[in-house]
Design an enzyme around this catalytic site. Structure first.
Site, mmCIF file in Angstrom:
data_model
loop_
_atom_site.group_PDB
_atom_site.id
_atom_site.type_symbol
_atom_site.label_atom_id
_atom_site.label_comp_id
_atom_site.label_asym_id
_atom_site.label_seq_id
_atom_site.Cartn_x
_atom_site.Cartn_y
_atom_site.Cartn_z
ATOM 1 N N LEU A 115 32.802 54.863 47.758
ATOM 2 C CA LEU A 115 31.726 54.156 48.437
ATOM 3 C C LEU A 115 30.878 55.142 49.229
ATOM 4 C CD1 LEU A 115 30.544 51.331 49.107
ATOM 5 C CD2 LEU A 115 31.943 51.400 51.183
ATOM 6 N N GLU A 169 39.504 57.776 48.268
ATOM 7 C CA GLU A 169 39.144 57.240 49.587
ATOM 8 C C GLU A 169 40.268 56.344 50.077
ATOM 9 O OE1 GLU A 169 35.554 54.975 49.031
ATOM 10 O OE2 GLU A 169 36.352 53.937 47.287
ATOM 11 N N TYR A 202 28.790 42.841 49.572
ATOM 12 C CA TYR A 202 28.907 42.525 50.995
ATOM 13 C C TYR A 202 28.581 43.744 51.849
ATOM 14 C CZ TYR A 202 33.385 45.022 51.555
ATOM 15 O OH TYR A 202 34.351 45.982 51.626
ATOM 16 N N LYS A 238 29.192 48.169 46.661
ATOM 17 C CA LYS A 238 30.064 47.516 47.643
ATOM 18 C C LYS A 238 30.274 46.052 47.235
ATOM 19 C CE LYS A 238 30.851 47.344 52.639
ATOM 20 N NZ LYS A 238 32.046 48.211 52.679
#
Length: 286
Positions: free
Chosen positions: A206, A182, A32, A150
């Site tokens: 990411l 993260e 996505y 992702k």
């Protein structure tokens, strides 16, 4: 009622349907992107399109739409839904060949599923949360090893946000082998003096589109950027901290695991970076 996009069609949201055998539903076999909209224009669309292509390639998944057509779909959804400030969510899954199986279906005979929808978010740029700053807890990072893709595998990040909410905080930073990886839906940073410290790109985090832009603007503003691992303890001793994401831009962090940073209010660096980012992205918006 929103108009959404499903497999080449613009439909009222109540008429949108996806097969119960779709691998995105059964196995989280999908990717996505979320693109922000400011003043009715798309923010950093090229970056999101490039990362989308990379995610699909890493999963050996066919891209069902060209970059040019994807841009037109985004623009049409902004237009018909009258989005001034908000988000466009895009999801592509491997689709289905009609039954559940662990093995990938034949890409030559199976059409990927593509879905896009808008979310109106008035006041997105002038967020009260950004003026107050976020409170963060730390949690163990137990996700899979390819966080650079992702994917729609978001159960643990969702659990992390709920852990933070239960603790009376806003979000969580994940920790692996003693170091921050993260946030649940963002990249993490600390600030010491004029130096911005953030984890280097790898499979562990990411490759944030907003991250890339913010670090570029920081260097242009003569700030020092150091890409290295850091601990929660180090973050608690920092002058400032912040996160970046496509949906929240630059978000100051004012507390980590109950320890206030500075005087417990946003410092100077994060708000300035947010201001620069919004100004530059508005200029480049499409």
């Amino acid at each position: 009622m929103r108009t959404v996009y499903v497999n080449g069609e613009y439909l009222p949201e109540t008429e949108a349907k996806v097969s119960i055998f779709d691998r995105g539903f059964l196995m989280a076999d999908g990717v996505y992107e979320v693109t922000s909209v400011l003043d009715g224009k798309l923010i950093d669309f090229d970056g999101h399109a490039i990362r989308l292509s990379r995610s699909l390639n890493e999963l050996q998944m066919r891209n069902p739409i060209s970059k040019e057509d994807l841009l037109e779909v985004h623009r049409e959804l902004v237009r018909v839904n009258e989005i001034d400030e908000g988000l466009i969510y895009l999801q592509i899954t491997r689709g289905s060949d009609g039954d559940r199986d662990f093995a990938f279906p034949d890409p030559e005979t199976t059409e990927p599923t593509i879905v896009l929808f808008t979310q109106s978010k008035p006041g997105l740029a002038d967020s009260p949360a950004a003026k107050k700053g976020a409170k963060i807890i730390s949690i163990e990072d137990i996700r899979w090893g390819r966080r650079d893709i992702k994917t729609v595998q978001l159960l643990y990040p969702s659990m992390g946000k709920m852990m933070a909410k239960k603790a009376g905080c806003d979000d969580a930073w994940m920790v692996e082998d003693g170091f921050v990886t993260e946030g649940t839906s963002n990249n993490a940073y600390i600030v010491m003096g004029n130096k911005i410290i953030t984890r280097a790109l790898s499979n562990e985090i990411l490759h944030g589109i907003t991250r890339a832009a913010v670090l570029r603007f920081a260097k242009e503003a003569q700030m020092v950027v150091e890409e290295r691992n850091f601990t929660i303890h180090e973050a608690q001793q920092a002058d400032e901290a912040f996160t970046t994401s496509a949906s929240a831009f630059v978000m100051p962090v004012v507390e980590i695991d109950g320890v206030a940073l500075g005087d417990g209010t946003p410092g100077k660096v994060a708000p300035r970076l947010r201001e620069i980012y919004l100004d530059e992205m508005r200029k480049a918006a499409v």
